[in-house]
Design a protein around this motif. Structure first.
Motif, mmCIF file in Angstrom:
data_model
loop_
_atom_site.group_PDB
_atom_site.id
_atom_site.type_symbol
_atom_site.label_atom_id
_atom_site.label_comp_id
_atom_site.label_asym_id
_atom_site.label_seq_id
_atom_site.Cartn_x
_atom_site.Cartn_y
_atom_site.Cartn_z
ATOM 1 N N UNK A 293 24.210 82.775 22.924
ATOM 2 C CA UNK A 293 24.853 82.225 24.114
ATOM 3 C C UNK A 293 24.758 80.706 24.098
ATOM 4 N N UNK A 294 25.464 80.056 25.047
ATOM 5 C CA UNK A 294 25.688 78.616 24.990
ATOM 6 C C UNK A 294 24.520 77.755 25.447
ATOM 7 N N UNK A 295 23.429 78.358 25.842
ATOM 8 C CA UNK A 295 22.233 77.611 26.250
ATOM 9 C C UNK A 295 21.039 78.540 26.091
ATOM 10 N N UNK A 296 19.837 78.001 25.981
ATOM 11 C CA UNK A 296 18.660 78.871 25.897
ATOM 12 C C UNK A 296 18.514 79.729 27.152
ATOM 13 N N UNK A 297 18.460 81.039 26.963
ATOM 14 C CA UNK A 297 18.236 82.011 28.031
ATOM 15 C C UNK A 297 17.028 82.813 27.587
ATOM 16 N N UNK A 298 15.909 82.677 28.302
ATOM 17 C CA UNK A 298 14.640 83.210 27.801
ATOM 18 C C UNK A 298 13.945 84.044 28.870
ATOM 19 N N UNK A 299 13.410 85.180 28.434
ATOM 20 C CA UNK A 299 12.758 86.146 29.315
ATOM 21 C C UNK A 299 11.340 86.403 28.853
ATOM 22 N N UNK A 300 10.366 86.248 29.749
ATOM 23 C CA UNK A 300 9.010 86.651 29.417
ATOM 24 C C UNK A 300 8.727 87.989 30.079
ATOM 25 N N UNK A 301 7.626 88.617 29.698
ATOM 26 C CA UNK A 301 7.286 89.951 30.173
ATOM 27 C C UNK A 301 7.135 89.975 31.694
ATOM 28 N N UNK A 302 7.549 91.060 32.310
ATOM 29 C CA UNK A 302 7.487 91.167 33.775
ATOM 30 C C UNK A 302 6.097 90.988 34.340
ATOM 31 N N UNK A 303 5.073 91.377 33.580
ATOM 32 C CA UNK A 303 3.691 91.255 34.050
ATOM 33 C C UNK A 303 3.030 89.962 33.585
ATOM 34 N N UNK A 304 3.835 89.018 33.103
ATOM 35 C CA UNK A 304 3.294 87.765 32.563
ATOM 36 C C UNK A 304 2.465 87.004 33.582
ATOM 37 N N UNK A 305 1.372 86.421 33.095
ATOM 38 C CA UNK A 305 0.556 85.542 33.909
ATOM 39 C C UNK A 305 0.925 84.093 33.658
ATOM 40 N N UNK A 306 0.235 83.155 34.297
ATOM 41 C CA UNK A 306 0.567 81.733 34.156
ATOM 42 C C UNK A 306 0.596 81.227 32.720
ATOM 43 N N UNK A 307 -0.363 81.653 31.876
ATOM 44 C CA UNK A 307 -0.399 81.141 30.505
ATOM 45 C C UNK A 307 0.814 81.596 29.704
ATOM 46 N N UNK A 308 1.252 82.845 29.914
ATOM 47 C CA UNK A 308 2.439 83.343 29.214
ATOM 48 C C UNK A 308 3.685 82.584 29.664
ATOM 49 N N UNK A 309 3.759 82.272 30.958
ATOM 50 C CA UNK A 309 4.885 81.487 31.475
ATOM 51 C C UNK A 309 4.880 80.100 30.844
ATOM 52 N N UNK A 310 3.702 79.473 30.783
ATOM 53 C CA UNK A 310 3.593 78.136 30.193
ATOM 54 C C UNK A 310 3.976 78.159 28.712
ATOM 55 N N UNK A 311 3.538 79.188 27.981
ATOM 56 C CA UNK A 311 3.895 79.301 26.569
ATOM 57 C C UNK A 311 5.407 79.411 26.396
ATOM 58 N N UNK A 312 6.051 80.122 27.300
ATOM 59 C CA UNK A 312 7.501 80.282 27.214
ATOM 60 C C UNK A 312 8.219 78.969 27.498
ATOM 61 N N UNK A 313 7.663 78.158 28.378
ATOM 62 C CA UNK A 313 8.258 76.843 28.632
ATOM 63 C C UNK A 313 8.203 75.975 27.373
ATOM 64 N N UNK A 314 7.106 76.045 26.647
ATOM 65 C CA UNK A 314 6.982 75.296 25.384
ATOM 66 C C UNK A 314 8.029 75.788 24.387
ATOM 67 N N UNK A 315 8.223 77.098 24.337
ATOM 68 C CA UNK A 315 9.237 77.692 23.464
ATOM 69 C C UNK A 315 10.633 77.165 23.810
ATOM 70 N N UNK A 316 10.967 77.161 25.092
ATOM 71 C CA UNK A 316 12.279 76.660 25.529
ATOM 72 C C UNK A 316 12.422 75.189 25.173
ATOM 73 N N UNK A 317 11.361 74.426 25.376
ATOM 74 C CA UNK A 317 11.389 72.997 25.056
ATOM 75 C C UNK A 317 11.688 72.785 23.574
ATOM 76 N N UNK A 318 11.087 73.598 22.717
ATOM 77 C CA UNK A 318 11.346 73.489 21.278
ATOM 78 C C UNK A 318 12.798 73.796 20.961
ATOM 79 N N UNK A 319 13.362 74.809 21.606
ATOM 80 C CA UNK A 319 14.773 75.143 21.404
ATOM 81 C C UNK A 319 15.674 73.988 21.795
#
Length: 344
Positions: A293-319
């Motif tokens: 798709x035309x922009x990063x669209x990223x989903x973390x696990x439904x039960x994700x805690x703060x650290x998993x959310x933060x890790x996903x933000x780093x992933x999006x930033x890299x993209x």
């Protein structure tokens, strides 16, 4: 300055875990702003520091159990739909959610829009590799499309290679096709034809195809990108996750339910067990990506805690930093005819 649109109401632990994770990431990403879409009476009290956070009221929430397409059509004022619309309107560069996976796929495809020349965007996730040259590998499709044509699997090999190279930092990533045997003639007609298309891609130097891989071997690192149809990929992913959790639980019970010697041995093994648990924790690699798709669209696990959310933000930033989408668009535009071909 990058801008990430956040569905603050999506997920089992929203909005608490989402806001906490965003604040953790914000403190590590000085070049990024976050647009948090949600019910402000619930979100605003959780914010400790509003620096580079913009809170935007959304009156509705797409629930986890809702039918995806109906939900995004009916709930135009939901946090998820408004976040996706911000990306479409150019107000944000990427979208994140921990909520309804199907709904995020739907807004990714219908609101953000697919890359011209990509037939079916797929869901890509990163899993740990316990052996091989790297500590992780990318796998797609893991559930966006229950059925696929051979050309879709071919395109997934190309898209996965771009992701592995640009985001994971792998040089000349190895691409394998998930199949019921490693031999070239294994599988149904779709996978046999996909194998030939992927071989063609290797001959054209589009990708480094290493052949078929079996589900029992994928954690051993036989490939850096594992290509699968959505049904098989999702089944393999869940079986892998379930087996890892079951094994850790069995070991834990064996230690706790044993005698004094067993418990003492367990205490001595505790550091090693924590290391094993960390290596099997796929959330450290970020979330699942709707790729194509035309922009990063990223989903973390439904039960994700703060650290998993933060890790996903780093992933999006890299993209965003590697300009993954633009590079993919350029390649697809140049090789559009070849990417849509069928094996003969």
């Amino acid at each position: 300055m990058y801008k990430i649109a956040v569905d603050a109401m999506g997920g089992d632990n929203a909005p608490e875990a989402i806001v906490a994770g965003i604040e953790q990431a914000r403190d590590k990403m000085p070049d990024t702003e976050f647009l948090l879409f949600g019910q402000l009476d619930k979100v605003k009290p959780l914010v400790k520091n509003a620096e580079r956070l913009t809170l935007i009221q959304s009156d509705e929430v797409v629930e986890m159990g809702e039918e995806p397409v109906k939900a995004i059509r009916r709930k135009k004022q939901s946090s998820l739909v408004m976040a996706a619309q911000a990306v479409k309107d150019g107000e944000a560069d990427a979208i994140f959610s921990a909520g309804n996976t199907g709904a995020l796929l739907a807004v990714g495809i219908f609101t953000v829009g697919r890359i011209r020349g990509i037939d079916r965007p797929a869901l890509l996730t990163v899993l740990p590799a316990l052996d091989g040259p790297h500590e992780a590998f990318a796998m797609m499709d893991v559930g966006a499309n229950a059925e696929n044509r051979p050309t879709h699997l071919y395109q997934y090999g190309i898209l996965g290679s771009f992701y592995a190279k640009e985001v994971l930092g792998f040089d000349n990533p190895r691409v394998g096709l998930l199949n019921n045997g490693t031999e070239e003639d294994k599988g149904d007609p779709i996978h046999k034809e996909a194998h030939q298309l992927l071989k063609h891609g290797a001959a054209q130097s589009y990708l480094n195809f290493v052949g078929n891989v079996e589900s029992r071997d994928i954690l051993q690192g036989p490939a850096d990108v594992v290509v699968a149809d959505g049904f098989s990929g999702n089944a393999a992913l869940k079986a892998t996750e379930g087996t890892a959790l079951a094994m850790l639980r069995l070991i834990k019970h064996a230690i706790l339910d044993g005698n004094v010697k067993t418990k003492l041995a367990g205490l001595m093994l505790k550091p090693a067990m924590k290391d094993i648990q960390f290596r099997l924790d796929y959330s450290q690699h970020g979330g699942a990506v709707v790729i194509g798709v035309k922009a990063p669209v990223v989903k973390t696990h439904g039960s994700a805690g703060p650290s998993a959310v933060a890790n996903t933000m780093v992933q999006i930033h890299t993209m965003l930093e590697t300009d993954l989408v633009a590079k993919t668009e350029a390649f697809v535009a140049e090789h559009k005819t070849d990417l849509s071909k069928s094996a003969k």
